[in-house]
Design a protein around this motif. Structure first.
Motif, mmCIF file in Angstrom:
data_model
loop_
_atom_site.group_PDB
_atom_site.id
_atom_site.type_symbol
_atom_site.label_atom_id
_atom_site.label_comp_id
_atom_site.label_asym_id
_atom_site.label_seq_id
_atom_site.Cartn_x
_atom_site.Cartn_y
_atom_site.Cartn_z
ATOM 1 N N ALA A 46 27.234 40.683 38.504
ATOM 2 C CA ALA A 46 27.081 41.880 39.346
ATOM 3 C C ALA A 46 26.168 42.907 38.681
ATOM 4 N N SER A 47 26.219 42.999 37.362
ATOM 5 C CA SER A 47 25.362 43.940 36.643
ATOM 6 C C SER A 47 23.893 43.579 36.822
ATOM 7 N N GLY A 48 23.554 42.339 36.602
ATOM 8 C CA GLY A 48 22.168 41.899 36.765
ATOM 9 C C GLY A 48 21.694 42.023 38.201
ATOM 10 N N ALA A 49 22.567 41.703 39.159
ATOM 11 C CA ALA A 49 22.216 41.839 40.576
ATOM 12 C C ALA A 49 22.022 43.304 40.939
ATOM 13 N N GLY A 50 22.826 44.181 40.354
ATOM 14 C CA GLY A 50 22.673 45.615 40.599
ATOM 15 C C GLY A 50 21.361 46.144 40.052
ATOM 16 N N VAL A 51 20.973 45.668 38.879
ATOM 17 C CA VAL A 51 19.688 46.078 38.303
ATOM 18 C C VAL A 51 18.552 45.549 39.174
ATOM 19 N N VAL A 64 13.984 46.842 42.584
ATOM 20 C CA VAL A 64 13.087 46.640 43.728
ATOM 21 C C VAL A 64 13.041 47.869 44.620
ATOM 22 N N ASN A 65 14.094 48.647 44.625
ATOM 23 C CA ASN A 65 14.137 49.818 45.492
ATOM 24 C C ASN A 65 13.592 51.083 44.826
ATOM 25 N N THR A 66 12.924 50.918 43.671
ATOM 26 C CA THR A 66 12.164 52.026 43.078
ATOM 27 C C THR A 66 10.723 52.013 43.571
ATOM 28 N N ALA A 67 10.347 50.982 44.307
ATOM 29 C CA ALA A 67 8.958 50.831 44.756
ATOM 30 C C ALA A 67 8.573 51.890 45.784
ATOM 31 N N HIS A 109 21.400 52.636 34.053
ATOM 32 C CA HIS A 109 22.043 51.328 34.203
ATOM 33 C C HIS A 109 22.719 50.845 32.924
ATOM 34 N N GLY A 110 22.834 51.739 31.946
ATOM 35 C CA GLY A 110 23.533 51.405 30.710
ATOM 36 C C GLY A 110 22.848 50.331 29.896
ATOM 37 N N LEU A 111 21.534 50.255 29.993
ATOM 38 C CA LEU A 111 20.779 49.215 29.298
ATOM 39 C C LEU A 111 20.151 49.749 28.027
ATOM 40 N N ALA A 112 20.346 49.015 26.954
ATOM 41 C CA ALA A 112 19.724 49.331 25.672
ATOM 42 C C ALA A 112 19.069 48.046 25.164
ATOM 43 N N LEU A 153 18.085 39.284 32.401
ATOM 44 C CA LEU A 153 19.270 39.927 32.973
ATOM 45 C C LEU A 153 19.299 39.751 34.486
ATOM 46 N N ILE A 154 18.182 40.016 35.144
ATOM 47 C CA ILE A 154 18.095 39.904 36.599
ATOM 48 C C ILE A 154 18.258 38.448 37.037
#
Length: 193
Positions: free
Chosen positions: A9-14, A19-22, A45-48, A129-130
């Motif tokens: 779910a995390s990867g799908a959320g990212v 894609v919706n930042t376009a 997204h809590g990514l480091a 991740l994606i």
């Protein structure tokens, strides 16, 4: 970076958020217009990613590479078939995935994960991740969970990881709200006519 198979779910959320930042989706332009916006996206997204170890910040080439990844991800989400989607997600994982491995989580339990190769670029770490997220959704929830936004004024796409699987909008707080407001106004006009 280790990407657990169980946390699809995390990867799908990212993937959905990326894609919706376009600019074709957002009315306010590119949501990843520069290095600061990319850093904010990662934080949100809590990514480091290991590519930014030591408190590093994304650089201009990272932004360009993530823009390319955004288009690859959108193409995967718009796949015509589940087989095509699986192949696209596998290609994302292959960019920097080092294969499955076992690791202990914070509770001491063994978990499967895909590790990224040492020295992988930021966009490649995000691709893994994606890709793992998309494969996990396809395996666990099925291909019907990859959708276009139901708002007639939006070109967004998303991965529905909700329990019920009834999500309709890429950004419910934006697109869903706009549709609800438009429907409310139409009802008020019809009642007043």
């Amino acid at each position: 970076m280790n990407i657990p198979f169980s946390d699809y779910a995390s990867g799908a959320g990212v993937a959905t958020a990326l894609v919706n930042t376009a600019p074709r989706v957002r009315s306010d332009g590119d949501g990843l217009a520069g290095t600061a916006a990319l850093a904010d996206f990662l934080t949100e997204h809590g990514l480091a990613p290991e590519a930014l170890d030591g408190g590093g910040r994304p650089a201009a080439p990272d932004v360009i590479a993530v823009h390319r990844l955004r288009e690859e991800t959108r193409a995967a989400l718009e796949s015509e078939s589940e087989d095509e989607l699986a192949a696209a997600a596998e290609a994302l994982v292959a960019r920097a995935g080092a294969g499955p491995r076992l690791y202990r989580d914070s509770g001491g339990r063994w978990r499967w994960a895909v590790a990224t190769v040492e020295g992988a670029a930021l966009a490649d770490e995000l691709a893994v991740l994606i890709g793992v997220g998309l494969l996990g959704v396809l395996h666990s929830l099925g291909g019907r969970r990859f959708r276009a936004c139901a708002s007639p004024a939006c070109e967004g796409v998303f991965v529905d990881t909700s329990r019920a699987g009834r999500r309709r909008f890429c950004m419910p707080e934006v697109c869903g709200n706009r549709v609800n407001v438009a429907n409310h106004r139409a009802r008020r006009r019809a009642a007043g006519a």
